[in-house]
Write a protein that holds these residues in place. Structure first.
Motif, PDB file in Angstrom:
ATOM      1  N   SER A  48       0.841  -1.200   0.000  1.00 18.25           N
ATOM      2  CA  SER A  48       0.000   0.000   0.000  1.00 18.25           C
ATOM      3  C   SER A  48       0.872   1.244   0.000  1.00 18.25           C
ATOM      4  O   SER A  48       2.051   1.192   0.328  1.00 18.25           O
ATOM      5  N   THR A  50       0.265   5.307   1.186  1.00 14.98           N
ATOM      6  CA  THR A  50      -0.634   6.262   1.822  1.00 14.98           C
ATOM      7  C   THR A  50      -0.021   7.654   1.748  1.00 14.98           C
ATOM      8  O   THR A  50       1.139   7.835   2.110  1.00 14.98           O
ATOM      9  N   HIS A  65       4.248   0.907   2.139  1.00 16.76           N
ATOM     10  CA  HIS A  65       4.376  -0.415   2.753  1.00 16.76           C
ATOM     11  C   HIS A  65       4.780  -1.401   1.667  1.00 16.76           C
ATOM     12  O   HIS A  65       4.059  -1.593   0.695  1.00 16.76           O
ATOM     13  N   THR A 108      -1.910  -2.161   9.183  1.00 15.50           N
ATOM     14  CA  THR A 108      -2.841  -1.148   8.686  1.00 15.50           C
ATOM     15  C   THR A 108      -2.185   0.225   8.836  1.00 15.50           C
ATOM     16  O   THR A 108      -1.524   0.500   9.838  1.00 15.50           O
ATOM     17  N   TYR A 111      -5.753   3.919   8.993  1.00 18.37           N
ATOM     18  CA  TYR A 111      -7.107   3.511   9.336  1.00 18.37           C
ATOM     19  C   TYR A 111      -7.305   3.425  10.841  1.00 18.37           C
ATOM     20  O   TYR A 111      -8.103   2.634  11.330  1.00 18.37           O
ATOM     21  N   CYS A 112      -6.573   4.240  11.591  1.00 17.06           N
ATOM     22  CA  CYS A 112      -6.672   4.207  13.049  1.00 17.06           C
ATOM     23  C   CYS A 112      -7.004   5.593  13.595  1.00 17.06           C
ATOM     24  O   CYS A 112      -6.701   6.604  12.968  1.00 17.06           O
ATOM     25  N   LYS A 128      -6.371  -9.923  12.511  1.00 16.19           N
ATOM     26  CA  LYS A 128      -7.447  -9.975  11.522  1.00 16.19           C
ATOM     27  C   LYS A 128      -8.775 -10.236  12.207  1.00 16.19           C
ATOM     28  O   LYS A 128      -8.848 -10.953  13.201  1.00 16.19           O
ATOM     29  N   ILE A 134     -11.474  -3.276  14.759  1.00 18.05           N
ATOM     30  CA  ILE A 134     -10.420  -4.229  15.107  1.00 18.05           C
ATOM     31  C   ILE A 134     -10.288  -4.239  16.622  1.00 18.05           C
ATOM     32  O   ILE A 134     -10.140  -3.178  17.242  1.00 18.05           O
ATOM     33  N   CYS A 161      -8.666   0.954  15.593  1.00 22.39           N
ATOM     34  CA  CYS A 161      -8.418   0.805  14.165  1.00 22.39           C
ATOM     35  C   CYS A 161      -9.642   0.210  13.489  1.00 22.39           C
ATOM     36  O   CYS A 161     -10.415  -0.523  14.113  1.00 22.39           O
ATOM     37  N   ASN A 163     -11.162  -1.965  10.145  1.00 23.43           N
ATOM     38  CA  ASN A 163     -10.796  -3.022   9.200  1.00 23.43           C
ATOM     39  C   ASN A 163     -11.070  -2.512   7.789  1.00 23.43           C
ATOM     40  O   ASN A 163     -12.205  -2.483   7.331  1.00 23.43           O
ATOM     41  N   GLU A 164     -10.018  -2.140   7.092  1.00 22.50           N
ATOM     42  CA  GLU A 164     -10.158  -1.595   5.739  1.00 22.50           C
ATOM     43  C   GLU A 164     -10.655  -2.639   4.739  1.00 22.50           C
ATOM     44  O   GLU A 164     -11.107  -2.307   3.658  1.00 22.50           O
ATOM     45  N   PHE A 165     -10.586  -3.928   5.131  1.00 24.50           N
ATOM     46  CA  PHE A 165     -11.006  -5.008   4.247  1.00 24.50           C
ATOM     47  C   PHE A 165     -12.408  -5.527   4.575  1.00 24.50           C
ATOM     48  O   PHE A 165     -12.880  -6.476   3.976  1.00 24.50           O
TER      49      PHE A 165
END
Length: 169
Positions: A48, A50, A65, A108, A111-112, A128, A134, A161, A163-165
């Motif tokens: 990723s 960002t 990342h 991640t 996303y927090c 996960k 999360i 955080c 969960n972006e998924f």
């Protein structure tokens, strides 16, 4: 006294002998348009990227990342737009190596929340989950745009955080 000097010398050799650590620090200051331009990063894949805006309209920093079979590598970068205004030139400010994630963990970035305020600079190792929130944050760091360094966040209280998924069925 001789034993103390021997121990200090041994510790110095061990600390200086960490080639992975030296390799990461050799990245600091390198500039690129694509990370694959850097020889040390050619065996990595992008996970990723960002962009960190902060209070600016244009991005001044980014967090990249990358990973390979054994290592997750986070690059904290400054961003400059070339005069042609089409390509960004990225300069590595700091690195973070995260080896050997468990199968139940992922990284991640952006996303927090910290104390219920979104913090695009937070990097976290989390467990996960099949829910939006999360529950378990294992480790966290913050890309500090003032010091240009990735800093450990020791107190995980107040960090939440998402969960972006997560996909609702």
């Amino acid at each position: 006294m001789n034993k103390l000097l021997a121990v200090i010398a041994l510790l110095t050799l061990i600390a200086c002998g960490n080639s992975e650590h030296e390799s990461q620090h050799s990245l600091i200051g390198k500039e690129f348009k694509s990370f694959s331009e850097i020889a040390e990063l050619q065996k990595f894949s992008k996970v990723s990227d960002t962009v960190v805006y902060g209070t600016s309209l244009d991005p001044k920093h980014s967090i990249l990342h990358l990973n390979n079979d054994t290592l997750n590598l986070i690059l904290f970068n400054s961003v400059a737009i070339e005069s042609s205004n089409t390509k960004k030139l990225v300069k590595v400010l700091d690195t973070l190596a995260i080896p050997d994630l468990k199968n139940t963990e992922f990284i991640t970035i952006g996303y927090c929340q910290l104390n219920q305020n979104m913090d695009e600079n937070l990097i976290a190792v989390v467990t996960k989950t099949d829910s939006m929130n999360i529950q378990r944050i294992t480790k966290a760091w913050r890309a500090n745009t003032t010091t240009n360094a990735i800093e450990v966040v020791n107190n995980l209280n107040g960090i939440n955080c998402f969960n972006e998924f997560f996909v609702e069925n």
